[in-house]
Scaffold this motif. Structure first.
Motif, short mmCIF file in Angstrom:
data_model
loop_
_atom_site.label_atom_id
_atom_site.label_comp_id
_atom_site.label_asym_id
_atom_site.label_seq_id
_atom_site.Cartn_x
_atom_site.Cartn_y
_atom_site.Cartn_z
N ARG A 189 -47.82 12.88 -64.86
CA ARG A 189 -48.19 14.01 -65.71
C ARG A 189 -49.36 13.67 -66.62
NH1 ARG A 189 -42.93 16.45 -68.28
NH2 ARG A 189 -44.45 18.00 -68.99
N THR A 190 -49.46 12.42 -67.06
CA THR A 190 -50.61 11.99 -67.85
C THR A 190 -51.86 11.97 -66.97
OG1 THR A 190 -49.24 10.68 -69.36
CG2 THR A 190 -51.58 10.09 -69.23
N ASN B 142 -52.48 13.85 -64.52
CA ASN B 142 -52.85 15.24 -64.27
C ASN B 142 -53.35 15.96 -65.53
OD1 ASN B 142 -51.39 18.31 -64.08
ND2 ASN B 142 -52.81 17.71 -62.46
N GLY B 143 -52.77 15.65 -66.68
CA GLY B 143 -53.07 16.44 -67.87
C GLY B 143 -53.64 15.71 -69.05
N ASN C 256 -51.85 13.54 -73.37
CA ASN C 256 -50.65 14.28 -73.76
C ASN C 256 -50.07 15.07 -72.60
OD1 ASN C 256 -50.48 13.54 -76.53
ND2 ASN C 256 -52.28 14.80 -76.91
N GLY C 257 -50.53 14.78 -71.40
CA GLY C 257 -50.07 15.49 -70.21
C GLY C 257 -48.59 15.42 -69.98
N HIS C 258 -47.98 14.30 -70.36
CA HIS C 258 -46.54 14.15 -70.15
C HIS C 258 -45.73 15.10 -71.05
CE1 HIS C 258 -47.42 11.50 -73.53
NE2 HIS C 258 -46.13 11.53 -73.84
N LYS D 57 -47.05 18.33 -71.73
CA LYS D 57 -47.53 19.68 -71.43
C LYS D 57 -46.67 20.38 -70.38
CE LYS D 57 -52.40 18.62 -72.31
NZ LYS D 57 -53.73 18.51 -71.67
N SER E 229 -47.69 22.65 -68.53
CA SER E 229 -48.54 22.90 -67.36
C SER E 229 -48.50 21.77 -66.32
CB SER E 229 -49.99 23.12 -67.80
OG SER E 229 -50.49 21.98 -68.47
N THR E 230 -48.04 20.58 -66.70
CA THR E 230 -48.00 19.47 -65.75
C THR E 230 -46.65 19.34 -65.03
OG1 THR E 230 -47.38 17.85 -67.44
CG2 THR E 230 -49.75 18.16 -67.02
N TYR F 53 -47.04 20.06 -61.33
CA TYR F 53 -47.69 18.92 -60.68
C TYR F 53 -46.65 17.82 -60.41
CZ TYR F 53 -50.83 14.94 -60.01
OH TYR F 53 -51.46 13.82 -59.51
#
Length: 142
Positions: free
Chosen positions: A111-112, A114-115, A118-120, A122, A124-125, A128
């Motif tokens: 997730r990081t 991908n995003g 702070n993707g982990h 979000k 939105s991830t 993914y």
């Protein structure tokens, strides 16, 4: 029983074949399940994949900001935008990010990736991560 006999026969054949070479035909390989799943989701393993909308290139769909971030973490300008097209260098960049996330789970790493940092966190991830996880469960046998 048949499968066992076939496996033993195949192993015996491979062993006899390796006598004619100076190295074994089959060598053990460590499989990085997370990396394989991310490459599958990002590009279907296509080193020439390109997403013009995001300027993401290569097998891991690396954007220019990721190249800059990896270089910042390394403290040197080791990678260029051209390196995104090189599978080995793309994997190296992925591993720089992964190593920086010490102790992170596969989900947090994916997730990081991908995003961003702070993707982990979000929402939105999550989609993914679901794709990465599904690929792993479907295609990689332990």
């Amino acid at each position: 029983m048949k499968q066992t006999i076939l496996s033993i026969s195949l192993l015996a054949f491979i062993s006899t074949q390796s006598m004619w070479y100076d190295r074994p035909i089959i060598e053990p390989v460590a499989i990085d399940t997370l990396l394989n799943a991310v490459m599958a989701v990002e590009s279907n393993f296509d080193s020439m994949a390109y997403n013009a909308k995001e300027n993401a290139a290569g097998v891991l769909q690396i954007r220019p900001i990721m190249v800059r971030e990896v270089n910042r973490l390394l403290g040197e300008d080791k990678y260029t935008l051209k390196d995104r097209w090189n599978k080995a260098k793309s994997i190296e960049m992925f591993n720089v990010i992964r190593l920086h996330l010490k102790g992170a789970s596969d989900e947090e790493i994916a997730r990081t990736w991908n995003g961003g940092w702070n993707g982990h966190k979000k929402q939105s991830t999550l989609k993914y991560w679901k794709k990465v996880k599904q690929y792993t469960q479907k295609n990689i046998k332990y």
